[in-house]
Scaffold this motif. Structure first.
Motif, PDB file in Angstrom:
ATOM      1  N   MET A  47       1.097  -1.129  -0.198  1.00 18.85           N
ATOM      2  CA  MET A  47      -0.342   0.415  -0.244  1.00 18.85           C
ATOM      3  C   MET A  47       1.256   1.047   0.001  1.00 18.85           C
ATOM      4  O   MET A  47       2.122   1.327   0.966  1.00 18.85           O
ATOM      5  CB  MET A  47      -1.037   0.400   0.891  1.00 18.85           C
ATOM      6  N   THR A  48       0.757   1.910  -0.678  1.00 17.00           N
ATOM      7  CA  THR A  48       1.171   3.693  -1.167  1.00 17.00           C
ATOM      8  C   THR A  48       0.493   4.237   0.146  1.00 17.00           C
ATOM      9  O   THR A  48      -0.415   4.486   0.577  1.00 17.00           O
ATOM     10  CB  THR A  48       1.015   3.900  -2.311  1.00 17.00           C
ATOM     11  N   LEU A  49       1.674   5.501   0.071  1.00 13.09           N
ATOM     12  CA  LEU A  49       1.697   6.540   1.088  1.00 13.09           C
ATOM     13  C   LEU A  49       0.147   6.982   0.238  1.00 13.09           C
ATOM     14  O   LEU A  49      -0.734   7.747   1.140  1.00 13.09           O
ATOM     15  CB  LEU A  49       2.467   7.574   0.883  1.00 13.09           C
ATOM     16  N   GLU A  50       0.197   6.991  -0.707  1.00 16.00           N
ATOM     17  CA  GLU A  50      -1.115   8.003  -1.420  1.00 16.00           C
ATOM     18  C   GLU A  50      -2.192   7.420  -1.741  1.00 16.00           C
ATOM     19  O   GLU A  50      -3.153   7.856  -1.219  1.00 16.00           O
ATOM     20  CB  GLU A  50      -0.560   8.375  -2.875  1.00 16.00           C
ATOM     21  N   ALA A  51      -1.863   5.889  -1.075  1.00 15.81           N
ATOM     22  CA  ALA A  51      -2.916   5.338  -0.921  1.00 15.81           C
ATOM     23  C   ALA A  51      -3.571   5.340   0.126  1.00 15.81           C
ATOM     24  O   ALA A  51      -5.348   5.924   0.109  1.00 15.81           O
ATOM     25  CB  ALA A  51      -3.458   3.687  -1.664  1.00 15.81           C
ATOM     26  N   ILE A  52      -2.991   5.419   1.267  1.00 14.83           N
ATOM     27  CA  ILE A  52      -3.659   5.641   2.996  1.00 14.83           C
ATOM     28  C   ILE A  52      -3.932   6.743   3.045  1.00 14.83           C
ATOM     29  O   ILE A  52      -4.205   7.146   3.719  1.00 14.83           O
ATOM     30  CB  ILE A  52      -2.401   5.519   3.213  1.00 14.83           C
ATOM     31  N   ALA A  53      -3.487   8.206   2.043  1.00 11.45           N
ATOM     32  CA  ALA A  53      -3.783   9.387   1.847  1.00 11.45           C
ATOM     33  C   ALA A  53      -5.300   9.685   1.920  1.00 11.45           C
ATOM     34  O   ALA A  53      -6.297  10.409   1.930  1.00 11.45           O
ATOM     35  CB  ALA A  53      -2.903  10.616   1.237  1.00 11.45           C
ATOM     36  N   GLY A  54      -4.987   9.095   0.114  1.00  8.12           N
ATOM     37  CA  GLY A  54      -6.821   9.244  -0.050  1.00  8.12           C
ATOM     38  C   GLY A  54      -7.890   8.174   1.126  1.00  8.12           C
ATOM     39  O   GLY A  54      -8.813   8.865   0.914  1.00  8.12           O
ATOM     40  N   ILE A  55      -7.490   7.079   1.898  1.00  9.70           N
ATOM     41  CA  ILE A  55      -8.469   6.244   2.408  1.00  9.70           C
ATOM     42  C   ILE A  55      -8.447   7.701   4.120  1.00  9.70           C
ATOM     43  O   ILE A  55      -9.248   7.948   4.034  1.00  9.70           O
ATOM     44  CB  ILE A  55      -7.893   4.848   3.051  1.00  9.70           C
ATOM     45  N   MET A  56      -7.750   7.737   4.298  1.00  9.35           N
ATOM     46  CA  MET A  56      -7.704   9.413   5.748  1.00  9.35           C
ATOM     47  C   MET A  56      -8.710  10.119   4.627  1.00  9.35           C
ATOM     48  O   MET A  56      -9.520  10.643   5.856  1.00  9.35           O
ATOM     49  CB  MET A  56      -6.051   9.679   6.281  1.00  9.35           C
ATOM     50  N   ASP A  57      -7.908  10.998   3.434  1.00  7.45           N
ATOM     51  CA  ASP A  57      -9.393  12.194   3.129  1.00  7.45           C
ATOM     52  C   ASP A  57     -10.375  11.787   3.434  1.00  7.45           C
ATOM     53  O   ASP A  57     -11.384  12.110   3.473  1.00  7.45           O
ATOM     54  CB  ASP A  57      -8.733  12.310   1.865  1.00  7.45           C
ATOM     55  N   ARG A  58     -11.558  10.408   2.920  1.00  6.36           N
ATOM     56  CA  ARG A  58     -12.609   9.470   2.724  1.00  6.36           C
ATOM     57  C   ARG A  58     -12.809   9.936   4.232  1.00  6.36           C
ATOM     58  O   ARG A  58     -14.553  10.017   4.001  1.00  6.36           O
ATOM     59  CB  ARG A  58     -12.361   8.448   2.475  1.00  6.36           C
ATOM     60  N   TRP A  59     -12.045   9.427   4.730  1.00  5.87           N
ATOM     61  CA  TRP A  59     -12.198   8.992   6.465  1.00  5.87           C
ATOM     62  C   TRP A  59     -13.298  10.081   7.225  1.00  5.87           C
ATOM     63  O   TRP A  59     -13.565  10.535   7.990  1.00  5.87           O
ATOM     64  CB  TRP A  59     -11.962   8.505   7.147  1.00  5.87           C
ATOM     65  N   GLN A  60     -12.293  11.599   6.939  1.00  9.08           N
ATOM     66  CA  GLN A  60     -12.406  12.849   6.408  1.00  9.08           C
ATOM     67  C   GLN A  60     -14.205  12.736   6.974  1.00  9.08           C
ATOM     68  O   GLN A  60     -15.198  13.491   8.085  1.00  9.08           O
ATOM     69  CB  GLN A  60     -11.626  14.250   5.950  1.00  9.08           C
ATOM     70  N   GLY A  61     -14.941  12.135   5.658  1.00  5.19           N
ATOM     71  CA  GLY A  61     -16.107  12.998   5.849  1.00  5.19           C
ATOM     72  C   GLY A  61     -17.124  11.541   6.136  1.00  5.19           C
ATOM     73  O   GLY A  61     -18.230  11.505   6.514  1.00  5.19           O
ATOM     74  N   THR A  62     -16.439  10.223   6.778  1.00  5.13           N
ATOM     75  CA  THR A  62     -17.247   9.553   7.419  1.00  5.13           C
ATOM     76  C   THR A  62     -16.864   9.244   8.986  1.00  5.13           C
ATOM     77  O   THR A  62     -18.046   7.964   9.556  1.00  5.13           O
ATOM     78  CB  THR A  62     -16.384   7.992   6.571  1.00  5.13           C
ATOM     79  N   GLY A  63     -16.126   9.649   8.948  1.00  8.90           N
ATOM     80  CA  GLY A  63     -15.965   9.804  10.605  1.00  8.90           C
ATOM     81  C   GLY A  63     -15.097   8.966  11.073  1.00  8.90           C
ATOM     82  O   GLY A  63     -15.116   8.557  12.544  1.00  8.90           O
ATOM     83  N   GLU A  64     -14.414   7.935  10.703  1.00  7.76           N
ATOM     84  CA  GLU A  64     -13.938   6.720  10.533  1.00  7.76           C
ATOM     85  C   GLU A  64     -12.558   7.023  11.684  1.00  7.76           C
ATOM     86  O   GLU A  64     -11.772   8.278  11.046  1.00  7.76           O
ATOM     87  CB  GLU A  64     -13.456   6.182  10.179  1.00  7.76           C
ATOM     88  N   CYS A  65     -11.621   6.914  12.493  1.00  5.49           N
ATOM     89  CA  CYS A  65     -10.782   6.473  12.743  1.00  5.49           C
ATOM     90  C   CYS A  65     -10.795   8.722  13.109  1.00  5.49           C
ATOM     91  O   CYS A  65      -9.323   8.986  12.748  1.00  5.49           O
ATOM     92  CB  CYS A  65      -9.711   6.253  12.008  1.00  5.49           C
ATOM     93  N   LEU A  66     -11.378   9.011  14.016  1.00  8.48           N
ATOM     94  CA  LEU A  66     -11.267  10.548  14.542  1.00  8.48           C
ATOM     95  C   LEU A  66     -10.903  11.833  13.634  1.00  8.48           C
ATOM     96  O   LEU A  66     -10.691  12.089  12.466  1.00  8.48           O
ATOM     97  CB  LEU A  66     -10.122  10.869  15.394  1.00  8.48           C
ATOM     98  N   ASN A  67     -12.239  11.205  12.580  1.00  4.63           N
ATOM     99  CA  ASN A  67     -12.299  11.796  10.976  1.00  4.63           C
ATOM    100  C   ASN A  67     -11.163  11.732  10.414  1.00  4.63           C
ATOM    101  O   ASN A  67     -10.488  12.867   9.751  1.00  4.63           O
ATOM    102  CB  ASN A  67     -13.133  13.291  11.102  1.00  4.63           C
ATOM    103  N   GLY A  68     -10.480  10.528  10.432  1.00  3.93           N
ATOM    104  CA  GLY A  68      -9.330  10.453   9.220  1.00  3.93           C
ATOM    105  C   GLY A  68      -8.299  11.307  10.016  1.00  3.93           C
ATOM    106  O   GLY A  68      -6.892  11.427   9.000  1.00  3.93           O
ATOM    107  N   ARG A  69      -7.981  10.956  10.716  1.00  6.67           N
ATOM    108  CA  ARG A  69      -6.825  11.885  12.198  1.00  6.67           C
ATOM    109  C   ARG A  69      -5.815  10.633  12.123  1.00  6.67           C
ATOM    110  O   ARG A  69      -4.317  11.265  12.850  1.00  6.67           O
ATOM    111  CB  ARG A  69      -7.126  12.372  13.017  1.00  6.67           C
ATOM    112  N   TYR A  70      -5.862   9.323  11.975  1.00  2.00           N
ATOM    113  CA  TYR A  70      -4.863   8.612  11.683  1.00  2.00           C
ATOM    114  C   TYR A  70      -5.537   7.352  11.382  1.00  2.00           C
ATOM    115  O   TYR A  70      -7.246   7.150  10.435  1.00  2.00           O
ATOM    116  CB  TYR A  70      -5.047   8.403  13.264  1.00  2.00           C
TER     117      TYR A  70
END
Length: 71
Positions: free
Chosen positions: A1-24
């Protein structure tokens, strides 16, 4: 998994609320926090404990086949 892919997941979680809204982001033996520092990491650990994921994230790894664990 690339850092870019992880960043994309974290960005998506900002909207879903997962992992403190994508903070981790976490997976087995890895936790990535968006902002550096103790407070950000402590917040992530508190959240993992609250949602029951801490044992999955931070489990001891066996060092041999005799069920001994690293210190």
């Amino acid at each position: 998994m690339t850092l870019e892919a992880i960043a994309g997941i974290m960005d998506r979680w900002q909207g879903t609320g997962e992992c403190l809204n994508g903070r981790y982001f976490w997976c087995s033996d890895l936790v990535i926090i968006r902002k550096p520092g103790f407070v950000s990491m402590a917040d992530a650990v508190r959240d993992m404990i609250a949602i029951g994921e801490f044992e999955s994230t931070c489990s001891a790894l066996p060092i041999n086949d005799n069920d001994q664990y690293a210190d």
